[in-house]
Design a protein around this motif. Sequence first.
Motif, PDB file in Angstrom:
ATOM      1  N   THR A  50      19.861  17.024  34.084  1.00 58.12           N
ATOM      2  CA  THR A  50      19.170  16.838  32.816  1.00 58.12           C
ATOM      3  C   THR A  50      18.483  18.123  32.358  1.00 58.12           C
ATOM      4  O   THR A  50      18.193  19.004  33.171  1.00 58.12           O
ATOM      5  CB  THR A  50      18.125  15.707  32.918  1.00 58.12           C
ATOM      6  OG1 THR A  50      17.483  15.547  31.644  1.00 58.12           O
ATOM      7  CG2 THR A  50      17.070  16.001  33.975  1.00 58.12           C
ATOM      8  N   GLU A 104       8.369   4.837  23.379  1.00 57.44           N
ATOM      9  CA  GLU A 104       9.211   3.725  22.898  1.00 57.44           C
ATOM     10  C   GLU A 104       8.567   2.388  23.262  1.00 57.44           C
ATOM     11  O   GLU A 104       8.496   1.471  22.433  1.00 57.44           O
ATOM     12  CB  GLU A 104      10.606   3.814  23.551  1.00 57.44           C
ATOM     13  CG  GLU A 104      11.420   5.002  23.049  1.00 57.44           C
ATOM     14  CD  GLU A 104      12.624   5.335  23.939  1.00 57.44           C
ATOM     15  OE1 GLU A 104      12.808   4.714  25.010  1.00 57.44           O
ATOM     16  OE2 GLU A 104      13.377   6.249  23.556  1.00 57.44           O
ATOM     17  N   THR A 126      17.356   4.661  27.230  1.00 58.09           N
ATOM     18  CA  THR A 126      16.014   4.055  27.381  1.00 58.09           C
ATOM     19  C   THR A 126      15.604   3.347  26.081  1.00 58.09           C
ATOM     20  O   THR A 126      14.936   2.313  26.121  1.00 58.09           O
ATOM     21  CB  THR A 126      14.939   5.110  27.727  1.00 58.09           C
ATOM     22  OG1 THR A 126      14.856   6.071  26.676  1.00 58.09           O
ATOM     23  CG2 THR A 126      15.231   5.803  29.045  1.00 58.09           C
ATOM     24  N   LYS A 257       9.481  16.524  27.049  1.00 56.07           N
ATOM     25  CA  LYS A 257      10.134  17.189  28.180  1.00 56.07           C
ATOM     26  C   LYS A 257      11.356  17.995  27.752  1.00 56.07           C
ATOM     27  O   LYS A 257      11.932  18.710  28.550  1.00 56.07           O
ATOM     28  CB  LYS A 257      10.539  16.122  29.205  1.00 56.07           C
ATOM     29  CG  LYS A 257       9.346  15.311  29.685  1.00 56.07           C
ATOM     30  CD  LYS A 257       9.762  14.050  30.429  1.00 56.07           C
ATOM     31  CE  LYS A 257      10.294  14.380  31.805  1.00 56.07           C
ATOM     32  NZ  LYS A 257      10.529  13.144  32.592  1.00 56.07           N
TER      33      LYS A 257
HETATM   34  N1  F0G Z   1      15.295   9.799  23.572  1.00 55.94           N
HETATM   35  C1  F0G Z   1      16.241  10.704  23.864  1.00 55.94           C
HETATM   36  C2  F0G Z   1      17.167  11.169  22.789  1.00 55.94           C
HETATM   37  C3  F0G Z   1      16.362  11.184  25.167  1.00 55.94           C
HETATM   38  O1  F0G Z   1      17.315  12.075  25.447  1.00 55.94           O
HETATM   39  C4  F0G Z   1      15.457  10.720  26.155  1.00 55.94           C
HETATM   40  C5  F0G Z   1      15.552  11.192  27.520  1.00 55.94           C
HETATM   41  C6  F0G Z   1      14.469   9.803  25.804  1.00 55.94           C
HETATM   42  C7  F0G Z   1      14.426   9.355  24.496  1.00 55.94           C
HETATM   43  C8  F0G Z   1      13.500   9.260  26.799  1.00 55.94           C
HETATM   44  O2  F0G Z   1      12.539  10.217  27.126  1.00 55.94           O
HETATM   45  O3  F0G Z   1      12.913  10.705  29.547  1.00 55.94           O
HETATM   46  O4  F0G Z   1      10.824  11.369  28.392  1.00 55.94           O
HETATM   47  O5  F0G Z   1      11.269   9.006  28.884  1.00 55.94           O
HETATM   48  N2  F0G Z   1      16.520  11.811  27.957  1.00 55.94           N
HETATM   49  C9  F0G Z   1      16.654  12.386  29.275  1.00 55.94           C
HETATM   50  C10 F0G Z   1      18.023  12.969  29.417  1.00 55.94           C
HETATM   51  C11 F0G Z   1      16.269  11.492  30.397  1.00 55.94           C
HETATM   52  O6  F0G Z   1      18.389  13.322  30.536  1.00 55.94           O
HETATM   53  O7  F0G Z   1      18.735  13.107  28.412  1.00 55.94           O
HETATM   54  P1  F0G Z   1      11.868  10.329  28.573  1.00 55.94           P
END
Ligand code: F0G
Length: 458
Positions: A50, A104, A126, A257
């Motif tokens: 990731t 969310e 998620t 992140k």
């Molecule tokens: N929305 C998107 C577009 C994401 O890519 C992610 C997380 C989240 C929401 C959720 O956020 O991890 O901070 O709780 N994506 C990571 C990935 C896990 O590897 O693409 P989070």
Amino acid sequence: MKLPFVESHKIKMVESIKQSSPEERKQWIKKANYNLFNLHSDQVFIDLLTDSGTGAMSDKQWAAMMLGDESYAGASSYFKMKEAIKNILGFDFFLPTHQGRAAENVLFSAMIKDGDLVPGNTHFDTTKGHIEFRKATAVDCTIDEAFDTASENPFKGNIDLNKLEEVLSKNPTEKIPLIIVSVTCNSSGGQPVSMHNLKAISSMAKHYHIPVFFDSARFAENAFFIKTRESGYENKTIKEIVKEMYTYADGMTMSSKKDAIVNMGGFIAFNDEELFKKASVYNIMFEGFLTYGGMSGRDMNALAQGLDEGSEFDYLQTRIGQVAYLGNKLKDMGIPVLLPFGGHAIFVDAKKFLPHLPKEEFIAQTLAVEIYLEGGVRAVEIGTIMADRDPLTRKNRYPDLELIRMAIPRRVYTNSHMDYIATCIFNVFERRDQIIKGYKIISEAPILRHFTVTLAKV
Ligand code: F0G
């Protein structure tokens, strides 16, 4: 001679990584039940699982951390974050959360109920999980071209306005609490949404009185693509583009992140004070008091600084340029990669890579395991395992695309690491005919199963 493109940073601190032998990797992946999430990080040489929380913070971010204010209520760090959100994104109200899915959880607790429909471009897992957990349905309105890995449409994250109109016009408004637009769209390959599309979604939503929220994890990468691909934006700064993007949203959820380049953190931002107040109740219950919500003061400081750095053109050119560097290498080697290259990751089309494997044997997962075995590179499956079972029929959902994602952490690896990754995949491609068996599921969780699924060789 024209000077070449180079990274917009130099390196001040390094971390060692260690290679392993094929025999060691064979044992480790077996012990991990062929789920790459179960590997220990020191069993991985280059980690592309990731780009979330895996970036390298800058000297300025580390300096900001030292000035973190850890007061329970009213910390200066909260106000720094508030100011950055107002200045860069334009929202008056915000709630800090510990990461994106927490945002969310809080927002959906205030907005979504049993039986609702939530249209959008392919929702992240998620997001979909939190919608389905509330017995609501995520309706995918992405343009059809998003599912054609060879299509070079520059905005494959776009929503098909006819599909959206169909959902909005055929259902009662009270059943559609919000529209969610992911910028960029992770699930369809880190593909951007055009400004033109954002504007059209916003005006359609206004007509039906439905709020639009942007799932904003990679909003700055989206802005970079608007600048470099959409006419009329070439001379605007990333920050100007970001500001305009958010004039078409009523709010946003953020996993900081990614484009805020911190290791942990998130937030929700809003225009509507009433909704902010409603969500505040859940934030206090699930995350923490309104002025920290699951984050420490130092992390809020680093986030504020990261939002600013992450929306600078030079940084984005380096970052997206490195992703494209890997993509071009693979493309030149004849590997079937998703085009155009996404902002945060290169996706390999596993169905084209291993056309002889049946979908019931988890094609993309099989490929991810082979790439790990080859060179200790950890990628992630974006395919049938991640798609979970249908909540009603409990049958496997077979998505149109079986992909593996190689997400590139921000400011972490050099282009010689990219060369290593490309060779590793090329070697697997050379021996693809010998990969004749996939995997079967031994155990799985009822939702978001890919994190903990255990597998065995067929
Ligand atoms: N929305 C998107 C577009 C994401 O890519 C992610 C997380 C989240 C929401 C959720 O956020 O991890 O901070 O709780 N994506 C990571 C990935 C896990 O590897 O693409 P989070």
